[in-house]
Structures are given as C-alpha cells and as structure tokens.
Design an enzyme around this catalytic site. Structure first.
Site, PDB file in Angstrom:
ATOM      1  N   HIS A  73       0.822  -1.223   0.000  1.00 39.93           N
ATOM      2  CA  HIS A  73       0.000   0.000   0.000  1.00 39.93           C
ATOM      3  C   HIS A  73       0.854   1.272   0.000  1.00 39.93           C
ATOM      4  CE1 HIS A  73      -3.920  -2.043   0.817  1.00 39.93           C
ATOM      5  NE2 HIS A  73      -3.136  -2.922   1.416  1.00 39.93           N
ATOM      6  N   ASN A 147     -10.395  -2.745   2.295  1.00 39.33           N
ATOM      7  CA  ASN A 147     -10.041  -2.785   0.875  1.00 39.33           C
ATOM      8  C   ASN A 147     -11.288  -2.574   0.026  1.00 39.33           C
ATOM      9  OD1 ASN A 147      -7.278  -3.248   1.082  1.00 39.33           O
ATOM     10  ND2 ASN A 147      -7.462  -5.470   0.912  1.00 39.33           N
ATOM     11  N   HIS A 338      -4.069   1.309  12.000  1.00 42.69           N
ATOM     12  CA  HIS A 338      -3.845   0.055  12.725  1.00 42.69           C
ATOM     13  C   HIS A 338      -5.196  -0.567  13.041  1.00 42.69           C
ATOM     14  CE1 HIS A 338      -2.572  -3.001  15.308  1.00 42.69           C
ATOM     15  NE2 HIS A 338      -2.194  -2.326  16.369  1.00 42.69           N
ATOM     16  N   TYR A 361       0.588  -4.155  12.127  1.00 37.87           N
ATOM     17  CA  TYR A 361       0.502  -2.725  11.816  1.00 37.87           C
ATOM     18  C   TYR A 361       1.357  -1.881  12.763  1.00 37.87           C
ATOM     19  CZ  TYR A 361      -2.874  -3.807   8.255  1.00 37.87           C
ATOM     20  OH  TYR A 361      -3.462  -4.299   7.122  1.00 37.87           O
TER      21      TYR A 361
HETATM   22 FE1  HDE Z   1      -2.678  -4.757   5.430  1.00 37.22          FE
HETATM   23  N1  HDE Z   1      -0.864  -3.989   5.918  1.00 37.22           N
HETATM   24  N2  HDE Z   1      -2.059  -6.583   6.023  1.00 37.22           N
HETATM   25  N3  HDE Z   1      -4.432  -5.596   4.799  1.00 37.22           N
HETATM   26  N4  HDE Z   1      -3.293  -2.974   4.812  1.00 37.22           N
HETATM   27  C1  HDE Z   1      -0.477  -2.710   5.748  1.00 37.22           C
HETATM   28  O1  HDE Z   1       0.669  -1.401   7.341  1.00 37.22           O
HETATM   29  C2  HDE Z   1      -0.957  -6.835   6.754  1.00 37.22           C
HETATM   30  C3  HDE Z   1      -4.797  -6.886   4.908  1.00 37.22           C
HETATM   31  C4  HDE Z   1      -4.536  -2.650   4.361  1.00 37.22           C
HETATM   32  O2  HDE Z   1      -3.292   3.567   3.857  1.00 37.22           O
HETATM   33  C5  HDE Z   1       0.864  -2.408   6.367  1.00 37.22           C
HETATM   34  O3  HDE Z   1       1.186   0.758   7.722  1.00 37.22           O
HETATM   35  C6  HDE Z   1      -0.907  -8.226   7.126  1.00 37.22           C
HETATM   36  C7  HDE Z   1      -6.204  -7.049   4.664  1.00 37.22           C
HETATM   37  C8  HDE Z   1      -4.580  -1.264   3.973  1.00 37.22           C
HETATM   38  O4  HDE Z   1      -1.687   3.406   5.340  1.00 37.22           O
HETATM   39  C9  HDE Z   1       1.223  -3.731   7.044  1.00 37.22           C
HETATM   40  C10 HDE Z   1      -2.016  -8.797   6.569  1.00 37.22           C
HETATM   41  C11 HDE Z   1      -6.665  -5.797   4.391  1.00 37.22           C
HETATM   42  C12 HDE Z   1      -3.295  -0.767   4.227  1.00 37.22           C
HETATM   43  C13 HDE Z   1       0.063  -4.628   6.660  1.00 37.22           C
HETATM   44  C14 HDE Z   1      -2.737  -7.765   5.883  1.00 37.22           C
HETATM   45  C15 HDE Z   1      -5.545  -4.902   4.483  1.00 37.22           C
HETATM   46  C16 HDE Z   1      -2.525  -1.860   4.754  1.00 37.22           C
HETATM   47  C17 HDE Z   1       1.869  -1.810   5.429  1.00 37.22           C
HETATM   48  C18 HDE Z   1      -2.440 -10.251   6.612  1.00 37.22           C
HETATM   49  C19 HDE Z   1      -8.095  -5.367   4.030  1.00 37.22           C
HETATM   50  C20 HDE Z   1      -2.805   0.632   3.957  1.00 37.22           C
HETATM   51  C21 HDE Z   1       2.088  -0.390   5.888  1.00 37.22           C
HETATM   52  C22 HDE Z   1      -2.629 -10.739   7.916  1.00 37.22           C
HETATM   53  C23 HDE Z   1      -9.048  -5.671   5.034  1.00 37.22           C
HETATM   54  C24 HDE Z   1      -3.107   1.560   5.086  1.00 37.22           C
HETATM   55  C25 HDE Z   1       1.279  -0.232   7.055  1.00 37.22           C
HETATM   56  C26 HDE Z   1      -2.653   2.963   4.730  1.00 37.22           C
HETATM   57  C27 HDE Z   1      -1.195  -1.748   5.146  1.00 37.22           C
HETATM   58  C28 HDE Z   1       0.012  -5.890   7.072  1.00 37.22           C
HETATM   59  C29 HDE Z   1      -3.928  -8.010   5.161  1.00 37.22           C
HETATM   60  C30 HDE Z   1      -5.697  -3.489   4.235  1.00 37.22           C
HETATM   61  C31 HDE Z   1       2.581  -4.294   6.735  1.00 37.22           C
HETATM   62  C32 HDE Z   1       0.185  -8.891   7.941  1.00 37.22           C
HETATM   63  C33 HDE Z   1      -7.002  -8.352   4.732  1.00 37.22           C
HETATM   64  C34 HDE Z   1      -5.763  -0.496   3.414  1.00 37.22           C
HETATM   65  O5  HDE Z   1       1.278  -3.591   8.425  1.00 37.22           O
END
Ligand code: HDE
Length: 699
Positions: A73, A147, A338, A361
């Site tokens: 992202h 999402n 987060h 997060y």
């Molecule tokens: Fe994320 N995801 N994600 N994700 N995600 C990040 O956090 C993660 C998942 C989503 O505009 C990271 O600050 C894991 C689902 C958005 O700043 C990180 C898993 C959904 C954004 C991270 C998922 C999301 C992130 C990268 C599986 C939809 C952007 C930078 C367990 C429901 C937020 C950050 C923004 C961002 C980890 C799965 C949505 C690495 C480990 C499912 C919208 O922490």
C-alpha cells in the site's frame, strides 16, 4: 470551508500548521539568512568551508528527507472529512458513540491506495485498492483498515509474507513494477487454492476503478459489535459510493498509466477542490452470535463473503470527504492506520487473518515512522485526551510533567486514574483448545464462492474476466504454472477454464466431477450499480476552426449545469474560430491529452471544422479509442461524416428526420435539441456501453 464545516480535528491541526506568508528565511535554530544560493567558500573559486552552518544544515536535512515506504500500500492518496450516523437504532447493538449518535460529526482521515506498487507507481494498475478510514472519535481513534474487495487472498496471516513476496516485483531484477502479471504471483496462486476467490475479483473490473470516489469499501473480516450488556453481534462493514461503483476497461487503464499516472489521485484532489465532495454510505451486515454456524462457510474465513441476499446490508451513516491535506508527506505519508485501534463497542473475532494484522501494523509503523511516538504526529493524534505513563523514545514531543510515571503511584496523586466509565471492555468469550498448527476444516472449501462470483457476473463482465486471465497468464513463462491455474479454475467453472486454456496455449481440462452449483448473488455485479448522475464526469468536445459555436455554448450550459465538466479540445492550443467568427478558448490541444482521461466525447458540426478534424489523425484516434472503451459519443450534423472515417459507424445510421438516434451510447442528432441533450446525458450516466463490437477498432 466555513467555520461550521471545520471539525474538531481541523481545530487540533491548527497548532501545527505553518504558513510561509510574511516570514523571513532562517536556519532551524532561527538564525536569519540572507543568501541560500551560494555556499561559503574560501575565495570565489575556492573550496567550501565547513563552518558554513547553513549549507551543512540544509544538505543534512535534505539527505534525511526520505522514510521507508509502506511494504504494501505504498502508493496512496488521502483526504479529511467526517462521518455522521443516521438515526439508525444501533444503540442496542454497540456502545460506539460515533456509530449511533446522529448528532455527532466524527472527523475522519481516509487513505486510498494500491497494494503492490511503489510510491511512484501508476494509479491505474490491476490491483486491490486500500480503503483505510481513521475516525477521530470522542472515545478515541478507531481505524477501519479495509479494501475495495470484500475478501482476501489468504486465510491465515502467517502466509502474508509469502503472498507479498510472490506479487511484488521479482527479486532478481525487480520486474515488473505494480503488476500481478508475472510468474511468481501465479506460481503462488496455483499452489494455494484459497487464493481462487480473491483472484476472480482481481481479474474483474473491480481491480481498475474509474475513481476512488466510485469504488466500494469493505472491512473484509467479520468484526464484532458489543452493546452495554456485553452482548456481541457479528458485523461486516461495507462502504457504498454515492456515485455508483464504476470501472475503467483494461486497455484504457494501461494507457492512462502512461498518460496520467496520477489519474485516481488527481481525480480525488480535483473533486474536493471543486466542492464535489466524495460520499459513501456505511452499511452493516449484522449476524447474531447464535447464528455463528448458520452458513455453509465459516464467518472467520476472510476468503468468504456473506451474500447480501442472505444478510442484507443495513445503511447506518454516511462519510463525506471535504478537505484535501495541506502537506502530502506530513499527513498522507505519515498517517498510521492500525486494525487494533478500536473504540468501546467494537471488537475483534478469531479470524486468523485479522489476528495476524493486530500484530503487523504497529510493528511496521515502528520502523516506518522511526520509533514509538508516531501517535503524536499531528495526523495521528486523537481528539480524545491522551494520558498514560508511556515515556521517552525517539521524537518525543510531549513534555510530561510530574514525578510519577508509573502505576500505582501516590506521588502523582494516583493519576492518571483508571477509567471507571466509557472504558474499553473486551468481549468475553470462552476459549480453550489444544496448541496446534492446523487450519479448521470449516475453511476447506475454496471454490464455491469463486463460482458464486462468476455466476453473478453479466456477460460483458465475464468477457473482461476471461480477457484479464488471458492477459496475465499470457505473460507467465512457465507452462506448468499456467496449467496449474487452469486446473484450479476448472473447479470454479468448466467453461471459464476452457475459455482461458484456449487463449494461453494450455490443453482444455476435462469437465470437473463437481459441476457449477448455479447459484448467484446479483449484488456482486457492477452492472446494476447506481447510474443516476453525470456529476463530475469529464466530457471532451472536439472542435476545429469553422465549428458550430452556438452548439458549443448550448452544450456547455446543459452539461456543466448537470454537474459534468466540458473541455474543448482542438488540433492546436489558443482558440478555435466558430463558423460566424466567434473565438472559443481551447482547454487542451489534442496532442497533449487523450481520450482515456475522459468519460465521453462530443463532436459538433460546422463544415470547415469537421473537415479539419477528418484530416487529423489524433482527432480520429480520439473518437475511435473512446468508442472502443465503451464511452458515450454525441455527434452532431455534418460531424456524422467522421463516424465512417473513425470506423465506428456510419452517417447513414441517422434516419435524417431531425430527431435523435441512439445506438449503444452513440447519440446522433442534427442540432442540439432537448432530446439530443437528454439522450446524451443518459448515455454518459450509463457510464459505459460494453456490449459494442470493437474487435475491428485499431486504436
Ligand atoms: Fe494490510 N498492511 N495486512 N491488509 N493494509 C499494511 O501497514 C498486513 C490486509 C490494508 O493507507 C501495512 O502501515 C498483514 C487485509 C490497507 O496506510 C502492514 C495482513 C486488508 C493498508 C500490513 C494484511 C488490508 C494496509 C503496510 C495479513 C483489508 C494501507 C504499511 C494478515 C481488510 C493503510 C502499514 C494505509 C497496510 C500488514 C492483510 C488493508 C505491513 C500482515 C485483509 C488499506 O502492516
């Protein structure tokens, strides 16, 4: 913005805003500087001196301007606004004030993003879009980090690094940027059938939204609302855009990536600047805890939806974005979402994907934002009061007073005291089990809902899905990977698998033992999405010297009056001369723009002008390409001769009786009559006309 529209968060941000107006250049120490163009040197042509503190400070700061981009992202755009609940009688279901009290306007910051690409990648790539909302509530910050698809690739977060490594550019040469069309992603996909449902969404038009303002958002996981008595209710969160859910087409999306890589970001920014505030409705699917096992899938499995036809989405409030950030880095880049930021009345479930996110997060923010004090960055600060015994660390901005920074204490009067009301209470749930690494059998079906999605698509949506699979798999070099994907898809639908196989040089599979179940969920199709306005639609009007200027004036009034924008494009910049000698300002010369950044095209008549357009390849390409992408075309009078030249129809399609003819979004008329305007507006409102035959269009 009027003072009434300013939220509590806006007022909090005032303390941090710095304006250059009427100021003088200084160093970070406040020393006034009169020359920032020449370094201090020993003689005009001599070496630079170490004692030049202004030079050293300026360069050092510059050298440290970058922070790590988000691991996923990374590319995003954000805006402020507010959320307001309807009168929705949720008070029995949750104690979260912002969800139930229509009297509260809760400030929000929303960040939209793509997932796979780097910070500088294009907006219109095929990808999932992030839809992250930070609610600055009076009870503390609540983040809904969702999402634009309601499901995810994997069921357990421990697989997230594997998935992300597979989809990101390949590690040897860092190719391709922001694209899923490569071997490693599809290798992972063919070996991990739980990705199948999400891949159907990714290959659909949902993965190339026309605008952030025209896409849905989903919380994805099943969460839990908790009421004052501690009773839990399962909940799925849905954001529904007021303008409907609309997409680009793939050829267009790829071209926009070159013509205007900031397409979605610019669209969001410009709509807010113009006062066309983007709006979504929040809807909830509520499931009583007693129905936890009432479905043929597991509510804790994030690769599944609850079909809306089974549990309707109940509208509970609306989200408006009405202010662009002042500074991209300070706000959009430094915002830290987060999933674990929750307010009283909203709690988690045991979804293993959700649970993993609770760890990830905070962890990622510690490295990305350089230490544990990132909640003090202005965009992240709650409007609720913050008091605790957390101390020190890099970038500490707060001057904590007093002797006691521990609990319990007597030296600080026992403060901060423990909350005795409006406090967070974790939902009580009995949990026991063996310590094991094992996926629940209730997570075992990976195909039924992928089939449901396929069955729910209109014919043109299916065509786009097949074309997307063929495109992506056509870029995969290893045959066994292509075969593996087709094998999986055969379990979704045999016809789908055969269609894909035949396009990518793979032998068509035998019919599967379990045939398509035939069920569908109409809510999944974009075909039935809201199509009731031309608000903010971008219309291109092609004109050259000799054009019918009266027609332009009339069209401008009607279309801009209906909320669209109208740009006059011509073979060159400056002005276009009308048939009667009037001068019409040109918005953009044709060579500097392209049909792909518009929603519709108008071509007025006027003999000389039409002749000049007919001789201009860029103009003819513009019309043909817009036609190919299913856009509305309005063609008037003598301009109908251009239909033949652009190979998109014929002047003889027009019966010539002074009326209006309409065929698949192509509107023909002699003059700008009321009927013509109405039909053209209807054609633009329909968004696209995907049923056209376009194989012969070379554009
Ligand atoms: Fe994320 N995801 N994600 N994700 N995600 C990040 O956090 C993660 C998942 C989503 O505009 C990271 O600050 C894991 C689902 C958005 O700043 C990180 C898993 C959904 C954004 C991270 C998922 C999301 C992130 C990268 C599986 C939809 C952007 C930078 C367990 C429901 C937020 C950050 C923004 C961002 C980890 C799965 C949505 C690495 C480990 C499912 C919208 O922490």
């Amino acid at each position: 913005m009027t003072s009434e529209e300013r939220t509590a968060k806006d007022r909090r941000l005032d303390d941090y805003r710095v304006d250059p107006q009427d100021t003088v250049l200084t160093t970070d120490q406040g020393i006034r500087i009169d020359d920032t163009d020449n370094s201090l040197s020993a003689g005009e042509r001599g070496p630079t001196l170490m004692e030049d503190f202004h030079f050293r400070e300026k360069l050092t700061h510059f050298d440290h301007e970058r922070i790590p981009e988000r691991v996923v992202h990374a590319r995003g755009a954000g805006a402020y606004g507010y959320y307001q609940a309807y009168d929705n009688s949720l008070a029995d279901t949750t104690t979260a004030g912002f969800l139930i009290d229509p009297g509260i306007k809760t400030p929000v910051f929303v960040r939209f993003s793509t997932v796979a690409g780097s910070r500088g990648s294009a907006d219109t790539v095929r990808d999932v879009r992030g839809f992250a909302v930070k609610f600055y509530t009076e009870q503390g910050n609540h983040d809904l980090v969702g999402n634009n698809f309601p499901v995810f690739f994997i069921q357990d977060g421990i697989k997230f690094p594997d998935f992300v490594h597979a989809v990101k550019p390949e590690p040897d040469n860092e190719i391709p940027q922001a694209s899923s069309a490569h071997d490693t992603l599809w290798d992972f996909v063919q070996l991990q059938p739980e990705t199948t449902h999400m891949m159907m969404w990714l290959m659909s038009d949902r993965a190339i939204p026309r605008s952030y303002r025209m896409m849905q958002g989903f919380g994805v996981h099943t969460f839990r609302l908790v009421n004052a008595e501690g009773r839990g209710t399962f909940v799925k969160f849905h954001w529904k855009p007021k303008l409907g859910t609309h997409s680009l087409v793939w050829d267009e999306a790829q071209k926009i990536a070159g013509r205007d890589p900031d397409f979605n970001r610019r669209d969001l920014w410009e709509a807010i600047e113009a006062g066309d505030f983007p709006e979504w409705e929040l809807g909830l699917q509520l499931v009583p805890e007693s129905d936890e096992f009432a479905f043929d899938f597991d509510l804790l499995d994030a690769t599944k939806i609850i079909p809306e036809e089974i549990v309707p989405v109940r509208p509970v409030g609306r989200l408006i974005l009405n202010r662009n950030p002042d500074n991209f880095f300070a706000e959009t880049e430094q915002v830290a979402f987060h999933l674990g930021n929750v307010v009283p009345g909203i709690d988690f479930t045991n979804d293993p994907l959700l649970q993993a996110r609770l760890f990830s997060y905070l962890d990622t923010q510690l490295i990305r934002l350089g230490g544990p004090n990132f909640p003090q960055i202005p965009v992240n600060r709650p409007i609720a009061e913050v008091r605790n015994n957390q101390r020190d660390g890099y970038h500490q901005m707060t001057i904590h007073r007093g002797q006691a920074s521990y609990h319990p204490n007597s030296l600080g009067g026992g403060f901060p005291a423990l909350a005795d009301r409006d406090r967070y209470v974790h939902h009580q749930e009995r949990v026991d089990g063996d310590k094991i690494r094992k996926r629940s059998e209730s997570f075992g079906d990976h195909y039924r809902q992928a089939t449901l999605f396929w069955n729910s698509m209109s014919e043109w949506e299916r065509k786009h899905i097949v074309a997307a699979f063929r495109f992506e798999l056509g870029k995969v070099r290893h045959n066994h990977i292509r075969e593996g994907v087709v094998r999986n898809l055969n379990n979704v639908d045999h016809e789908l698998a055969v269609l894909i196989a035949s396009g990518i040089g793979v032998a068509p599979p035998e019919a599967p033992s379990v045939p398509n179940h035939g069920q569908s969920s109409p809510a999944l199709s974009q075909a039935g999405s809201a199509k009731d306005s031309v608000l903010t639609r971008r219309i291109a009007l092609l004109a050259a010297d000799g054009v019918d200027a009266d027609a332009i004036t009339r069209l401008y009034g009607e279309l801009v009056g209906a909320g669209a924008t109208l740009d006059v494009l011509s073979t060159q910049g400056g002005t276009v001369r009308g048939g009667d000698g009037e001068h019409i300002p040109v918005t953009h010369p044709l060579p500097t723009t392209s049909s792909v950044v518009y929603d519709a095209v108008l071509v007025p008549g006027g003999e000389g002008g039409v002749q000049l357009l007919a001789e201009d390849g860029a103009a003819m390409h513009f019309m043909a390409e817009a036609y190919k992408h299913g856009k509305a075309l309005g063609v008037l009078g003598s301009a109908m001769a251009l239909l033949d030249i652009a190979r998109i129809g014929s002047a003889s399609d027009y019966p010539g009786d002074g009326g209006v003819s309409v065929e698949q979004g192509v509107v023909l008329g002699d003059t700008v009559s009321d009927d013509f305007v109405q039909e053209f507006i209807a054609a633009v409102t329909a968004h696209r006309h995907p049923e056209r035959v376009i194989r012969h269009i070379p554009a």
